[in-house]
Design a protein around this motif. Structure first.
Motif, short mmCIF file in Angstrom:
data_model
loop_
_atom_site.label_atom_id
_atom_site.label_comp_id
_atom_site.label_asym_id
_atom_site.label_seq_id
_atom_site.Cartn_x
_atom_site.Cartn_y
_atom_site.Cartn_z
N UNK A 63 0.80 -1.24 0.00
CA UNK A 63 0.00 0.00 0.00
C UNK A 63 0.82 1.28 0.00
N UNK A 64 2.03 1.25 0.60
CA UNK A 64 2.82 2.47 0.69
C UNK A 64 4.30 2.13 0.83
N UNK A 65 5.14 3.16 0.78
CA UNK A 65 6.59 2.97 0.85
C UNK A 65 7.02 2.49 2.23
N UNK A 66 6.25 2.80 3.25
CA UNK A 66 6.59 2.37 4.60
C UNK A 66 6.56 0.84 4.70
N UNK A 67 5.51 0.24 4.18
CA UNK A 67 5.40 -1.21 4.22
C UNK A 67 6.46 -1.85 3.33
N UNK A 68 6.72 -1.24 2.17
CA UNK A 68 7.75 -1.77 1.28
C UNK A 68 9.12 -1.75 1.95
N UNK A 69 9.41 -0.67 2.67
CA UNK A 69 10.69 -0.57 3.38
C UNK A 69 10.79 -1.61 4.48
N UNK A 70 9.67 -1.82 5.20
CA UNK A 70 9.67 -2.83 6.26
C UNK A 70 9.91 -4.23 5.70
#
Length: 383
Positions: A343-350
């Motif tokens: 959904x967003x870059x935060x989840x992708x980074x995690x």
């Protein structure tokens, strides 16, 4: 590939560079798995090209540690011995005295230990190649010989090119798979089929077009931070399961599961591509109990996908079997990536951070706990 280690002991008669060795094997004349080994500080160097190497039969040393005169005939054979109970140079001298053409030492783990001389080995004269191989590879050879099979080996140390084209090809294939999956729905998926990925699933006659659209949306799995951490834990648990249960039946179970996923992925990709360019193929259906109306095209493509996976599984150790494995894997990943959404870059980074921690821990930190790299040990199972 060869390299020198300034910290490894050496002497005038024990100063060879360490060479990564490719050990090709044949069991009863049939090509078997290849093993990567490491040559010793002593002994004769190996040829750089397979054409210059000699294919020789292999025999188990008796005693298996090769610390005493072998009762097995070693003349012109490659002797197979286990590590321990005496020095590496003693094993090599005994094998050479028995007429062996080479010596393979099976390590007690998956590491490639550097075999060096002792301080007292100042005037050794070992003229046969001596190679260390990992425990898993040695066990395969040992079991084949103990089972009455005729095992032949070809030892050589290929030169590693300055630019590894295979690494570039793997990168290109990985990026291409991701790009293809990201553009699949927009440029390739057929708009004439309501359920693009469920041609063989039961259909509810009472459902409307709106409900079909809702069901299609439910197929998408939105990944959040908790799922990213769960991925790390699940992958680690699965890796430990592989590490502690390295039985052949478990490996075949994984192969069967991979084939099932690959068949589904290939079926989805082929049916979707065919319907994209030949839309009339989507008009003919057949009513099958429990499945409802199913495209005839799906019934034709599915057996072909199953045959492809079965042929690959039966010949997975063949030289070109990697092509079939990659085709099944790419089709599976395209299908999976259609179902997953960040959904967003935060989840992708995690998710990327979890994958990074996973790799670092199981490759570099796990030897401190398990005395060997768990990731490397598991990867060698499938060689």
């Amino acid at each position: 590939m060869s390299h020198d280690d300034p910290y490894a002991p050496k002497s005038p008669s024990c100063d060879n560079k360490f060479q990564l060795v490719k050990v090709e094997s044949w069991v009863n004349g049939v090509t078997s798995s290849s093993i990567v080994g490491l040559s010793a500080r002593f002994g004769s160097p190996l040829p750089r090209d397979a054409a210059n190497a000699i294919r020789r039969p292999t025999v188990l040393a008796n005693p298996i540690n090769c610390c005493a005169h072998s009762s097995s005939k070693l003349t012109n054979f490659v002797a197979l011995a286990k590590r321990g109970d005496c020095t590496f140079t003693a094993k090599a001298q005994i094998a050479q005295f028995g007429g062996a053409a080479g010596l393979l030492v099976i390590n007690d783990n998956e590491d490639l230990y550097k075999m060096v001389c002792n301080k007292n080995d100042t005037s050794i004269n070992i003229t046969i190649p001596v190679v260390m191989i990992p425990n898993s590879g040695g066990k395969i050879l040992e079991d084949s010989i103990a089972g009455g099979g005729s095992v032949e080996l070809l030892l050589y140390s290929p030169i590693r090119p300055a630019v590894d084209l295979s690494a570039g090809f793997l990168l290109l294939m990985a990026v291409g798979t991701i790009v293809c999956a990201s553009l699949w729905a927009e440029f390739i998926a057929c708009e004439q089929v309501d359920e693009r990925y469920k041609q063989l699933t039961p259909k509810d006659p009472s459902s409307s077009a709106t409900n079909n659209g809702d069901d299609s949306e439910k197929e998408v799995l939105e990944i959040n931070s908790k799922l990213a951490i769960g991925f790390l834990l699940m992958a680690s648990a699965f890796l430990m399961l592989l590490y502690f249960f390295m039985a052949s039946w478990f490996i075949w179970l994984l192969i069967v599961l991979f084939c099932i996923g690959g068949i589904e992925g290939m079926h989805v990709c082929l049916v979707t591509l065919i319907l994209r360019f030949f839309k009339n193929c989507g008009r003919k259906t057949m009513n099958i109990p429990m499945f409802g109306d199913v495209l005839i095209l799906s019934l034709v493509v599915l057996p072909l996908c199953m045959a492809f996976a079965i042929v690959w599984a039966a010949n997975q150790h063949a030289p070109l079997a990697w092509i079939g494995q990659d085709v099944l894997g790419i089709c599976l990943m395209i299908t999976v990536l259609q179902m997953a959404r960040l959904p967003n870059i935060k989840v992708a980074s995690a998710l990327l951070m979890c994958a990074f921690v996973y790799d670092i821990f199981w490759v570099f930190i796990s030897p401190l706990i398990f005395h060997e790299s768990v990731m490397i040990a598991v990867s060698l199972i499938f060689l």
